[in-house]
Design a protein around this motif. Structure first.
Motif, PDB file in Angstrom:
ATOM      1  N   ALA A   7       0.830  -1.205   0.000  1.00 39.83           N
ATOM      2  CA  ALA A   7       0.000   0.000   0.000  1.00 39.83           C
ATOM      3  C   ALA A   7       0.866   1.257   0.000  1.00 39.83           C
ATOM      4  O   ALA A   7       0.557   2.234  -0.693  1.00 39.83           O
ATOM      5  CB  ALA A   7      -0.939  -0.004   1.207  1.00 39.83           C
ATOM      6  N   THR A   8       1.956   1.235   0.755  1.00 33.00           N
ATOM      7  CA  THR A   8       2.861   2.380   0.777  1.00 33.00           C
ATOM      8  C   THR A   8       3.493   2.603  -0.592  1.00 33.00           C
ATOM      9  O   THR A   8       3.571   3.733  -1.077  1.00 33.00           O
ATOM     10  CB  THR A   8       3.956   2.171   1.837  1.00 33.00           C
ATOM     11  N   GLN A   9       3.922   1.527  -1.222  1.00 35.07           N
ATOM     12  CA  GLN A   9       4.502   1.642  -2.569  1.00 35.07           C
ATOM     13  C   GLN A   9       3.478   2.158  -3.575  1.00 35.07           C
ATOM     14  O   GLN A   9       3.809   2.955  -4.459  1.00 35.07           O
ATOM     15  CB  GLN A   9       5.059   0.282  -3.021  1.00 35.07           C
ATOM     16  N   LEU A  10       2.227   1.724  -3.448  1.00 35.00           N
ATOM     17  CA  LEU A  10       1.170   2.198  -4.333  1.00 35.00           C
ATOM     18  C   LEU A  10       0.922   3.684  -4.135  1.00 35.00           C
ATOM     19  O   LEU A  10       0.765   4.434  -5.112  1.00 35.00           O
ATOM     20  CB  LEU A  10      -0.113   1.408  -4.084  1.00 35.00           C
ATOM     21  N   ILE A  11       0.913   4.144  -2.904  1.00 37.80           N
ATOM     22  CA  ILE A  11       0.706   5.570  -2.643  1.00 37.80           C
ATOM     23  C   ILE A  11       1.870   6.393  -3.186  1.00 37.80           C
ATOM     24  O   ILE A  11       1.670   7.469  -3.750  1.00 37.80           O
ATOM     25  CB  ILE A  11       0.479   5.816  -1.137  1.00 37.80           C
TER      26      ILE A  11
ATOM     27  N   ALA B 276       3.818   9.993  -7.520  1.00 36.96           N
ATOM     28  CA  ALA B 276       4.694  10.287  -8.666  1.00 36.96           C
ATOM     29  C   ALA B 276       3.873  10.649  -9.903  1.00 36.96           C
ATOM     30  O   ALA B 276       4.202  11.607 -10.619  1.00 36.96           O
ATOM     31  CB  ALA B 276       5.590   9.088  -8.958  1.00 36.96           C
ATOM     32  N   VAL B 277       2.796   9.910 -10.140  1.00 40.90           N
ATOM     33  CA  VAL B 277       1.940  10.204 -11.298  1.00 40.90           C
ATOM     34  C   VAL B 277       1.270  11.569 -11.129  1.00 40.90           C
ATOM     35  O   VAL B 277       1.204  12.369 -12.074  1.00 40.90           O
ATOM     36  CB  VAL B 277       0.895   9.078 -11.490  1.00 40.90           C
ATOM     37  N   VAL B 278       0.778  11.848  -9.928  1.00 41.54           N
ATOM     38  CA  VAL B 278       0.159  13.157  -9.670  1.00 41.54           C
ATOM     39  C   VAL B 278       1.188  14.270  -9.853  1.00 41.54           C
ATOM     40  O   VAL B 278       0.874  15.328 -10.412  1.00 41.54           O
ATOM     41  CB  VAL B 278      -0.452  13.178  -8.244  1.00 41.54           C
TER      42      VAL B 278
ATOM     43  N   PHE C  10       1.513  15.914   0.406  1.00 39.89           N
ATOM     44  CA  PHE C  10       0.547  15.288   1.296  1.00 39.89           C
ATOM     45  C   PHE C  10       0.520  13.776   1.109  1.00 39.89           C
ATOM     46  O   PHE C  10       0.488  13.025   2.096  1.00 39.89           O
ATOM     47  CB  PHE C  10      -0.858  15.856   1.069  1.00 39.89           C
ATOM     48  N   LEU C  11       0.534  13.300  -0.133  1.00 41.36           N
ATOM     49  CA  LEU C  11       0.515  11.852  -0.367  1.00 41.36           C
ATOM     50  C   LEU C  11       1.741  11.172   0.221  1.00 41.36           C
ATOM     51  O   LEU C  11       1.645  10.128   0.861  1.00 41.36           O
ATOM     52  CB  LEU C  11       0.423  11.557  -1.868  1.00 41.36           C
ATOM     53  N   ILE C  12       2.886  11.754   0.023  1.00 40.96           N
ATOM     54  CA  ILE C  12       4.119  11.148   0.521  1.00 40.96           C
ATOM     55  C   ILE C  12       4.166  11.164   2.053  1.00 40.96           C
ATOM     56  O   ILE C  12       4.489  10.161   2.689  1.00 40.96           O
ATOM     57  CB  ILE C  12       5.343  11.868  -0.084  1.00 40.96           C
ATOM     58  N   VAL C  13       3.806  12.295   2.643  1.00 39.06           N
ATOM     59  CA  VAL C  13       3.836  12.402   4.101  1.00 39.06           C
ATOM     60  C   VAL C  13       2.776  11.502   4.736  1.00 39.06           C
ATOM     61  O   VAL C  13       3.022  10.843   5.751  1.00 39.06           O
ATOM     62  CB  VAL C  13       3.667  13.877   4.536  1.00 39.06           C
TER      63      VAL C  13
END
Length: 101
Positions: free
Chosen positions: A45-49, A54-56, A88-91
């Motif tokens: 799940a972390t890798q997917l986020i 990255a895509v965003v 925000f996604l990474i954090v």
């Protein structure tokens, strides 16, 4: 009547003494299995986020470049919002991972 009360009391004590014995083993094993299953999903799940971030980020970079190239005065607001979404996604992924594991 006294005999009936004694039999009832004996049955209640007998059933009450074995109920905790039956409930101890499966509850702990079930909770441990559920914990293991949930924690096994955190890495994918972390890798997917991170991949979604990255895509965003790439999409945001293209949008900001197009606005900058066209001379749009709203470029800095768009860049800040896309950059904020990526951060925000990474954090969020990092905090959730460290909070639950």
């Amino acid at each position: 009547m006294q005999k009936l009360k004694n039999k009832f009391l004996t049955v209640c004590l007998f059933v009450g003494s074995f109920t905790p014995v039956f409930s101890q083993g499966n509850g702990t094993a079930g909770i441990n299995e559920a914990t293991q299953m949930v924690t096994s999903y955190f890495e994918p799940a972390t890798q997917l986020i991170y991949a979604i971030g990255a895509v965003v980020g790439l999409i945001g970079g293209v949008k900001v470049y197009n606005k900058f190239s066209s001379g749009d005065p709203d470029t800095s607001k768009t860049a800040a919002s896309w950059f904020g979404a990526c951060i925000f996604l990474i954090v969020a992924a990092t905090i959730l991972r460290s909070f639950f594991l």
